[in-house]
Design a protein around this motif. Structure first.
Motif, PDB file in Angstrom:
ATOM      1  N   HIS A   1      -8.387  -1.322   6.860  1.00  0.00           N
ATOM      2  CA  HIS A   1      -7.582  -2.351   6.236  1.00  0.00           C
ATOM      3  C   HIS A   1      -7.883  -3.794   6.577  1.00  0.00           C
ATOM      4  O   HIS A   1      -7.637  -4.658   5.772  1.00  0.00           O
TER       5      HIS A   1
ATOM      6  N   HIS B   1      -2.338  -3.769   1.358  1.00  0.00           N
ATOM      7  CA  HIS B   1      -1.099  -3.015   1.132  1.00  0.00           C
ATOM      8  C   HIS B   1       0.076  -3.957   1.277  1.00  0.00           C
ATOM      9  O   HIS B   1      -0.001  -4.971   1.961  1.00  0.00           O
TER      10      HIS B   1
ATOM     11  N   ARG C   1       2.891  -1.951   7.445  1.00  0.00           N
ATOM     12  CA  ARG C   1       2.980  -1.607   6.031  1.00  0.00           C
ATOM     13  C   ARG C   1       4.398  -1.180   5.665  1.00  0.00           C
ATOM     14  O   ARG C   1       5.113  -0.596   6.473  1.00  0.00           O
TER      15      ARG C   1
ATOM     16  N   ASP D   1       4.750   0.629   2.771  1.00  0.00           N
ATOM     17  CA  ASP D   1       4.550   1.853   2.000  1.00  0.00           C
ATOM     18  C   ASP D   1       4.069   2.998   2.875  1.00  0.00           C
ATOM     19  O   ASP D   1       3.664   4.037   2.385  1.00  0.00           O
TER      20      ASP D   1
ATOM     21  N   ASP E   1      -1.968   6.619   2.389  1.00  0.00           N
ATOM     22  CA  ASP E   1      -2.888   6.063   1.419  1.00  0.00           C
ATOM     23  C   ASP E   1      -2.828   6.750   0.064  1.00  0.00           C
ATOM     24  O   ASP E   1      -3.428   6.271  -0.894  1.00  0.00           O
TER      25      ASP E   1
ATOM     26  N   THR F   1       1.483   1.295  -4.258  1.00  0.00           N
ATOM     27  CA  THR F   1       1.342   0.296  -3.203  1.00  0.00           C
ATOM     28  C   THR F   1       1.766  -1.086  -3.668  1.00  0.00           C
ATOM     29  O   THR F   1       2.371  -1.842  -2.930  1.00  0.00           O
TER      30      THR F   1
ATOM     31  N   GLU G   1      -6.513  -1.189  -3.280  1.00  0.00           N
ATOM     32  CA  GLU G   1      -5.092  -1.479  -3.271  1.00  0.00           C
ATOM     33  C   GLU G   1      -4.277  -0.339  -2.692  1.00  0.00           C
ATOM     34  O   GLU G   1      -3.217  -0.558  -2.121  1.00  0.00           O
ATOM     35  N   THR G   2      -4.757   0.860  -2.820  1.00  0.00           N
ATOM     36  CA  THR G   2      -4.033   1.999  -2.264  1.00  0.00           C
ATOM     37  C   THR G   2      -4.817   2.678  -1.169  1.00  0.00           C
ATOM     38  O   THR G   2      -4.528   3.800  -0.790  1.00  0.00           O
TER      39      THR G   2
END
Length: 336
Positions: A31, A131, A194, A196, A252, A257, A298-299
């Motif tokens: 990331h 994220h 994060r 998410d 992930d 996201t 993005e995810t």
């Protein structure tokens, strides 16, 4: 339809979801890390994992190996869940409690550093797989001594900057913060939690306030440390094939996201200063700027996800075809 044909059909239907699972569970990219002020791991990676120039980065490689630098964007805890202070022990903050990065925890006054001054500063965080979530930045206390292992009590109890979902610009999160006044060598510690996933990322950025470019805190006469430089895109690309970073499903597979975020993990954690960003208005524009030319990041996916997943799915499909053909041959023999 005979029982054998039914069994073959069931087997093939059962294999199809497995192929889809392989697509979803493929390894994902890491990331990122702070690039202004430059994090320790980023500075050492920029120097070169095999032959770093500075004494501190050489010592980090001697302690933990060069692979930790190739995996510069993954100093993380996959299950932090907003409880970083409870999960990461004193003395291991810069490694995020991961022994792989233990070289980053070495207490030294000569880590490559960035110049810093009190007041407004624009921070940059390189995101190789962005994220939603929040960034919380802490500054060491006035009596910080970099020659001793970094403890949570060395940091101010509340972040001087906390921002949720900052703007993503050219592959970097960019946000403003107001830095408190200090003198001499200090450290800015970042937590990217994060929203998410329970996963969190950590960085240690060595900074120097004032004209002195080194030293073990205010009033120190230690030898100057080299200036820290962030890795270039060319350097990042050159070392990508040597990165071993994978996430193995730490959130992930969340396809949403960049949808409206769930409440940030740890939003009410007193150690993170409550929930409201301090000195920063949150950006919630849901930016989906491509990173490295694609949106899979993005995810958590990257350009390597496709070939790996396709290979796994192809193998499963081949197995299904073989099973089907074998079943048909047996059925033909029985009919003959």
């Amino acid at each position: 339809m005979t029982a054998r044909r039914k069994a073959a059909g069931i087997a093939i239907v059962g294999i199809a979801p497995l192929a889809l699972t392989a697509l979803a569970a493929s390894p994902a990219a890491a990331h990122g890390s702070m690039t202004d002020p430059v994090s320790r791991v980023s500075a050492c990676y920029a120097e070169g994992p095999e032959n770093p120039r500075s004494a501190a980065c050489k010592a980090a490689v001697a302690a933990g190996g060069s692979q930790a630098l190739y995996d510069w964007n993954a100093v993380r805890d996959g299950n932090a869940g907003g409880a970083s202070q409870e999960k990461i022990p004193d003395g291991k903050l810069c490694s995020g409690g991961d022994d792989k990065y233990k070289g980053l925890d070495l207490p030294r006054a000569d880590w490559p550093s960035s110049k810093m001054q009190a007041g407004n500063h624009t921070f940059h965080y390189k995101a190789t797989a962005p994220h939603k979530g929040y960034f919380a930045l802490y500054l060491t206390k006035a009596d910080y001594d970099p020659t001793k292992p970094l403890k949570w009590s060395d940091l101010e109890s509340k972040p001087f900057t906390k921002v949720t979902d900052p703007t993503l610009t050219n592959g970097e999160y960019v946000f403003d913060g107001k830095v408190p006044a200090r003198s001499g060598r200090h450290l800015i510690y970042s937590i990217w939690q994060r929203s998410d996933s329970p996963e969190a990322f950590y960085t240690c950025s060595d900074v120097v306030f004032g004209k002195d470019s080194g030293g073990a805190g205010a009033g120190s006469s230690a030898a100057p440390a080299p200036a820290a430089s962030a890795p270039t895109d060319t350097q990042i690309a050159a070392g990508a094939d040597k990165s071993t970073v994978e996430h193995h499903g730490h959130g992930d597979d969340d396809a949403h996201t960049h949808s409206d975020p769930a409440p940030s993990a740890g939003a009410d954690d007193p150690a993170l200063g409550g929930g409201a960003p301090e000195g920063n208005a949150p950006h919630t524009d849901g930016s989906s700027t491509p990173v490295d030319g694609h949106r899979l990041a993005e995810t958590g996916g990257d350009s390597s996800t496709g070939p790996i997943a396709i290979g796994a799915a192809a193998a499963l499909a081949a197995g299904a075809a073989l099973l089907f053909a074998t079943t048909r041959r047996r059925a033909a023999r029985q009919r003959g």
